[in-house]
Motif scaffolding. Structure first.
Motif, short mmCIF file in Angstrom:
data_model
loop_
_atom_site.label_atom_id
_atom_site.label_comp_id
_atom_site.label_asym_id
_atom_site.label_seq_id
_atom_site.Cartn_x
_atom_site.Cartn_y
_atom_site.Cartn_z
N UNK A 148 0.80 -1.23 0.00
CA UNK A 148 0.00 0.00 0.00
C UNK A 148 0.83 1.28 0.00
N UNK A 149 2.13 1.16 -0.22
CA UNK A 149 3.01 2.34 -0.17
C UNK A 149 2.79 3.24 -1.39
N UNK A 150 3.33 4.43 -1.28
CA UNK A 150 3.28 5.39 -2.37
C UNK A 150 3.97 4.82 -3.61
N UNK A 151 5.09 4.14 -3.39
CA UNK A 151 5.81 3.55 -4.52
C UNK A 151 4.98 2.46 -5.20
N UNK A 152 4.34 1.62 -4.41
CA UNK A 152 3.49 0.59 -5.03
C UNK A 152 2.36 1.23 -5.83
N UNK A 153 1.80 2.30 -5.32
CA UNK A 153 0.73 3.00 -6.06
C UNK A 153 1.27 3.56 -7.37
N UNK A 154 2.48 4.11 -7.32
CA UNK A 154 3.11 4.69 -8.50
C UNK A 154 3.27 3.65 -9.62
N UNK A 155 3.55 2.41 -9.25
CA UNK A 155 3.83 1.36 -10.23
C UNK A 155 2.70 0.33 -10.34
N UNK A 156 1.51 0.67 -9.87
CA UNK A 156 0.40 -0.29 -9.87
C UNK A 156 0.06 -0.77 -11.28
N UNK A 157 0.04 0.11 -12.26
CA UNK A 157 -0.28 -0.30 -13.63
C UNK A 157 0.79 -1.21 -14.20
N UNK A 158 2.06 -0.89 -13.90
CA UNK A 158 3.14 -1.75 -14.38
C UNK A 158 3.09 -3.12 -13.70
N UNK A 159 2.70 -3.13 -12.43
CA UNK A 159 2.57 -4.42 -11.73
C UNK A 159 1.49 -5.26 -12.39
N UNK A 160 0.38 -4.62 -12.75
CA UNK A 160 -0.70 -5.33 -13.42
C UNK A 160 -0.21 -5.92 -14.75
N UNK A 161 0.57 -5.15 -15.50
CA UNK A 161 1.16 -5.67 -16.75
C UNK A 161 2.03 -6.89 -16.46
N UNK A 162 2.81 -6.80 -15.40
CA UNK A 162 3.73 -7.89 -15.03
C UNK A 162 2.93 -9.12 -14.60
N UNK A 163 1.91 -8.91 -13.79
CA UNK A 163 1.04 -10.03 -13.38
C UNK A 163 0.39 -10.69 -14.60
N UNK A 164 -0.08 -9.86 -15.52
CA UNK A 164 -0.72 -10.39 -16.74
C UNK A 164 0.28 -11.17 -17.58
N UNK A 165 1.50 -10.68 -17.67
CA UNK A 165 2.54 -11.40 -18.41
C UNK A 165 2.79 -12.76 -17.78
N UNK A 166 2.92 -12.80 -16.46
CA UNK A 166 3.14 -14.08 -15.77
C UNK A 166 1.97 -15.04 -16.01
N UNK A 167 0.75 -14.54 -15.94
CA UNK A 167 -0.42 -15.38 -16.19
C UNK A 167 -0.40 -15.93 -17.61
N UNK A 168 -0.06 -15.07 -18.55
CA UNK A 168 0.04 -15.49 -19.95
C UNK A 168 1.10 -16.56 -20.12
#
Length: 174
Positions: A148-168
């Protein structure tokens, strides 16, 4: 620009005569990875197939050296190019103009670039098993940023891309 095969031959020629640093310098120039904050390469102990360590060293906001294994070019060129790019991102992150003090953020940005090549599209893509490995490394650093940190919020969209890549990637192996 020379073809990938031509570059591979040049790198192998340098490697055969023990000119690892010259090969690395050739690649960062050919792939437009150079940066004014880059001081140069130094050699470190030989890498092992399951552990290839490259590091960027120097004071924050000061010139950086990249230490690479003396046997760097015994490994696949596409992997070495991605690892060199990763370290050159760290070189740029440690400038006065672009200073990123948090190590987790620096690593996140560098691993993310290895996966998606948004700043450096000229770097060859990694095979799926390397993408999976580096995506997991990226997520380790994301998690270290603090839930829930500010940094995690800053990169939330990139994390979603990374999660989607792993799922793929996981779906492709089933």
């Amino acid at each position: 620009m020379k073809t990938y095969q031509d570059q591979l031959q040049i790198v192998h020629s340098y490697h055969e005569i023990g000119e690892t640093i010259a090969a690395a310098q050739f690649l960062i120039e050919k792939y437009s990875l150079t940066h004014p904050n880059f001081k140069g390469f130094e050699l470190r102990e030989k890498a092992k197939p399951n552990f290839i360590l490259m590091t960027t060293e120097g004071p924050l906001a000061g010139p950086q050296i990249i230490r690479i294994p003396e046997n760097t070019f015994e490994y696949p060129l596409h992997l070495m190019l991605n690892l060199l790019m990763h370290e050159m991102i760290h070189v740029s992150q440690k400038t006065k103009e672009n200073l990123i003090e948090d190590k987790n953020e620096r690593e996140w940005q560098a691993y993310y670039e290895m996966l998606f090549h948004k700043k450096f599209p000229q770097i060859p893509e990694l095979p799926d098993f390397h993408k999976r490995f580096f995506a997991k490394k990226a997520l380790e650093y994301f998690n270290r940023m603090g839930e829930g940190s500010e940094l995690q919020s800053k990169y939330a969209n990139q994390k979603l891309e990374t999660d989607n890549l792993l799922s793929f990637l996981d779906a492709k192996t089933k």
